[in-house]
Design a protein around this motif. Sequence first.
Motif, PDB file in Angstrom:
ATOM      1  N   LEU A   1     -17.240   9.908  40.027  1.00 56.02           N
ATOM      2  CA  LEU A   1     -16.199   9.086  39.417  1.00 56.02           C
ATOM      3  C   LEU A   1     -16.671   8.481  38.103  1.00 56.02           C
ATOM      4  N   ASN A   2     -17.928   8.125  38.026  1.00 56.24           N
ATOM      5  CA  ASN A   2     -18.466   7.537  36.801  1.00 56.24           C
ATOM      6  C   ASN A   2     -18.373   8.489  35.611  1.00 56.24           C
ATOM      7  N   GLU A   3     -18.522   9.796  35.876  1.00 55.23           N
ATOM      8  CA  GLU A   3     -18.421  10.784  34.790  1.00 55.23           C
ATOM      9  C   GLU A   3     -16.975  10.886  34.293  1.00 55.23           C
ATOM     10  N   ILE A   4     -16.019  10.751  35.205  1.00 54.92           N
ATOM     11  CA  ILE A   4     -14.606  10.729  34.822  1.00 54.92           C
ATOM     12  C   ILE A   4     -14.316   9.502  33.957  1.00 54.92           C
ATOM     13  N   LEU A   5     -14.852   8.368  34.392  1.00 54.56           N
ATOM     14  CA  LEU A   5     -14.591   7.107  33.692  1.00 54.56           C
ATOM     15  C   LEU A   5     -15.209   7.084  32.296  1.00 54.56           C
ATOM     16  N   LYS A   6     -16.271   7.843  32.095  1.00 48.79           N
ATOM     17  CA  LYS A   6     -16.871   7.920  30.760  1.00 48.79           C
ATOM     18  C   LYS A   6     -15.850   8.439  29.749  1.00 48.79           C
ATOM     19  N   LEU A   7     -15.131   9.480  30.116  1.00 46.56           N
ATOM     20  CA  LEU A   7     -14.121  10.028  29.210  1.00 46.56           C
ATOM     21  C   LEU A   7     -12.976   9.048  28.999  1.00 46.56           C
ATOM     22  N   VAL A   8     -12.586   8.346  30.061  1.00 50.88           N
ATOM     23  CA  VAL A   8     -11.505   7.367  29.956  1.00 50.88           C
ATOM     24  C   VAL A   8     -11.896   6.233  29.012  1.00 50.88           C
ATOM     25  N   LYS A   9     -13.193   5.918  28.960  1.00 51.04           N
ATOM     26  CA  LYS A   9     -13.693   4.862  28.076  1.00 51.04           C
ATOM     27  C   LYS A   9     -13.969   5.352  26.663  1.00 51.04           C
ATOM     28  N   GLY A  10     -13.784   6.655  26.429  1.00 54.21           N
ATOM     29  CA  GLY A  10     -14.028   7.202  25.097  1.00 54.21           C
ATOM     30  C   GLY A  10     -15.436   7.673  24.889  1.00 54.21           C
ATOM     31  N   GLN A  11     -16.229   7.732  25.955  1.00 52.25           N
ATOM     32  CA  GLN A  11     -17.603   8.210  25.870  1.00 52.25           C
ATOM     33  C   GLN A  11     -17.649   9.709  26.164  1.00 52.25           C
ATOM     34  N   THR A  12     -18.819  10.289  26.045  1.00 50.56           N
ATOM     35  CA  THR A  12     -18.982  11.713  26.343  1.00 50.56           C
ATOM     36  C   THR A  12     -19.705  11.880  27.678  1.00 50.56           C
ATOM     37  N   SER A  13     -19.455  13.008  28.306  1.00 53.76           N
ATOM     38  CA  SER A  13     -20.084  13.308  29.585  1.00 53.76           C
ATOM     39  C   SER A  13     -20.620  14.730  29.569  1.00 53.76           C
ATOM     40  N   ASP A  14     -21.793  14.925  30.152  1.00 56.68           N
ATOM     41  CA  ASP A  14     -22.371  16.261  30.237  1.00 56.68           C
ATOM     42  C   ASP A  14     -21.709  17.097  31.331  1.00 56.68           C
TER      43      ASP A  14
ATOM     44  N   VAL B   1     -18.273  16.464  32.580  1.00 55.90           N
ATOM     45  CA  VAL B   1     -16.815  16.555  32.459  1.00 55.90           C
ATOM     46  C   VAL B   1     -16.459  16.670  30.980  1.00 55.90           C
ATOM     47  N   GLN B   2     -15.827  17.786  30.612  1.00 56.46           N
ATOM     48  CA  GLN B   2     -15.512  18.017  29.196  1.00 56.46           C
ATOM     49  C   GLN B   2     -14.075  17.659  28.824  1.00 56.46           C
ATOM     50  N   LYS B   3     -13.146  17.829  29.757  1.00 56.71           N
ATOM     51  CA  LYS B   3     -11.741  17.649  29.400  1.00 56.71           C
ATOM     52  C   LYS B   3     -10.953  17.119  30.605  1.00 56.71           C
TER      53      LYS B   3
ATOM     54  N   GLU C   1       2.961  20.825  35.461  1.00 54.03           N
ATOM     55  CA  GLU C   1       2.359  21.370  34.251  1.00 54.03           C
ATOM     56  C   GLU C   1       0.842  21.210  34.268  1.00 54.03           C
ATOM     57  N   VAL C   2       0.366  20.114  34.822  1.00 55.76           N
ATOM     58  CA  VAL C   2      -1.090  19.900  34.917  1.00 55.76           C
ATOM     59  C   VAL C   2      -1.717  20.956  35.816  1.00 55.76           C
ATOM     60  N   ILE C   3      -1.100  21.208  36.960  1.00 56.27           N
ATOM     61  CA  ILE C   3      -1.634  22.205  37.895  1.00 56.27           C
ATOM     62  C   ILE C   3      -1.656  23.587  37.262  1.00 56.27           C
ATOM     63  N   ARG C   4      -0.590  23.934  36.570  1.00 53.37           N
ATOM     64  CA  ARG C   4      -0.535  25.242  35.895  1.00 53.37           C
ATOM     65  C   ARG C   4      -1.600  25.332  34.799  1.00 53.37           C
ATOM     66  N   TYR C   5      -1.774  24.254  34.053  1.00 51.76           N
ATOM     67  CA  TYR C   5      -2.742  24.253  32.958  1.00 51.76           C
ATOM     68  C   TYR C   5      -4.157  24.458  33.485  1.00 51.76           C
ATOM     69  N   VAL C   6      -4.506  23.710  34.527  1.00 53.44           N
ATOM     70  CA  VAL C   6      -5.845  23.833  35.110  1.00 53.44           C
ATOM     71  C   VAL C   6      -6.054  25.229  35.688  1.00 53.44           C
ATOM     72  N   HIS C   7      -5.027  25.765  36.288  1.00 55.75           N
ATOM     73  CA  HIS C   7      -5.092  27.116  36.862  1.00 55.75           C
ATOM     74  C   HIS C   7      -5.409  28.151  35.791  1.00 55.75           C
ATOM     75  N   ASP C   8      -4.867  27.949  34.585  1.00 53.07           N
ATOM     76  CA  ASP C   8      -5.014  28.935  33.509  1.00 53.07           C
ATOM     77  C   ASP C   8      -6.145  28.628  32.528  1.00 53.07           C
ATOM     78  N   ASN C   9      -6.747  27.436  32.632  1.00 55.60           N
ATOM     79  CA  ASN C   9      -7.757  27.039  31.649  1.00 55.60           C
ATOM     80  C   ASN C   9      -9.024  26.521  32.315  1.00 55.60           C
ATOM     81  N   PRO C  10     -10.027  27.370  32.505  1.00 55.52           N
ATOM     82  CA  PRO C  10     -11.308  26.942  33.077  1.00 55.52           C
ATOM     83  C   PRO C  10     -11.963  25.865  32.211  1.00 55.52           C
ATOM     84  N   GLY C  11     -12.698  24.970  32.855  1.00 57.76           N
ATOM     85  CA  GLY C  11     -13.410  23.927  32.123  1.00 57.76           C
ATOM     86  C   GLY C  11     -12.676  22.611  32.052  1.00 57.76           C
ATOM     87  N   SER C  12     -11.406  22.584  32.511  1.00 60.46           N
ATOM     88  CA  SER C  12     -10.636  21.345  32.470  1.00 60.46           C
ATOM     89  C   SER C  12     -10.517  20.750  33.875  1.00 60.46           C
TER      90      SER C  12
END
Length: 306
Positions: free
Chosen positions: A136-149, A151-153, A189-200
């Motif tokens: 969860l902390n890695e998710i929150l890094k992106l929400v705070k505007g930080q970078t994570s090794d 979680v990319q998107k 739309e989120v489910i479809r996007y994740v299905h079609d786009n690895p890394g998110s």
Amino acid sequence: MKHTYKIFASLLIVVSVFSCKDEKATGEKKIEETLTSGTTTILVDNTVEPAVDDILQVFHSVYPRAHITLVNKSETEVVKDLVENKAGVAVMSRLLTDEENAYFVKRKITPQITQFASDAVAFITNKAAKDTVVELNEILKLVKGQTSDKVQKLVFDNANSSTVGVLLNIAGVKQLPSQNIYSLKTNEEVIRYVHDNPGSIGVVGVNWLSQPTAEMSKIVSDVTVLAVDNVKIDKSVKRYYKPTQSNIATGSYPLIRKVYMLNYSGKDGLGMGFATYIGAFEGQRIILKTGLLPVKLPYREIEVTN
């Protein structure tokens, strides 16, 4: 439970005595709005819409004189429509704030609030991903505007979504950053996007995963629901939990929220009738089947014979 049934039954008897059809000037008959008849609109948060729609289908079959229209919107839009008096009843995963409620205080309207389920914010990723867990902390890094090794998107259904509000509250920030965060329009739309786009990693209401439509069923089966750590349980050993009913019930999953029916209409009309039904035995049984956790777990009587 028996007391709830007696109250609901009494209400039904009262409204059945006084309900009738009014004649219009055109000769058409209008059904008077009561607890089980008439016409009304209910606003519903998109993240929990499938569960509410399931209960509504059964409610309509039991009470054919009732005509409820569900309006599916983001949380921010639901609140806006409530305050602007475009509808008086809504289903949300939170209560109104004091500031939002001030409008109704001025009008001397006391809301009738029914909590009928518990829900979870779920994270999903493409089947090609090697990891099946996320911190969860890695998710929150992106929400705070930080970078994570790790979680990319992050992909949300809507910038005004209730899922955004949950993560903003945990992260202690007021708005999403512009980098590494994407907003679409709906959970589908989120489910479809994740299905079609690895890394998110997609952020959705768990109801869309436990109860997909026939059209979305194949796509949902082809995404991975990530297990999330919960440091509040045991800081010495890291454990990961999926958003299942059992983990919601025990509090093991870290992103749980309550689901409410908010009635700001100022009357005991059809919205109140639906709220009573959704909180009673039949409604709670349907909630259990949708993948959400009902407030009252339906019981089964088992007779043991020798």
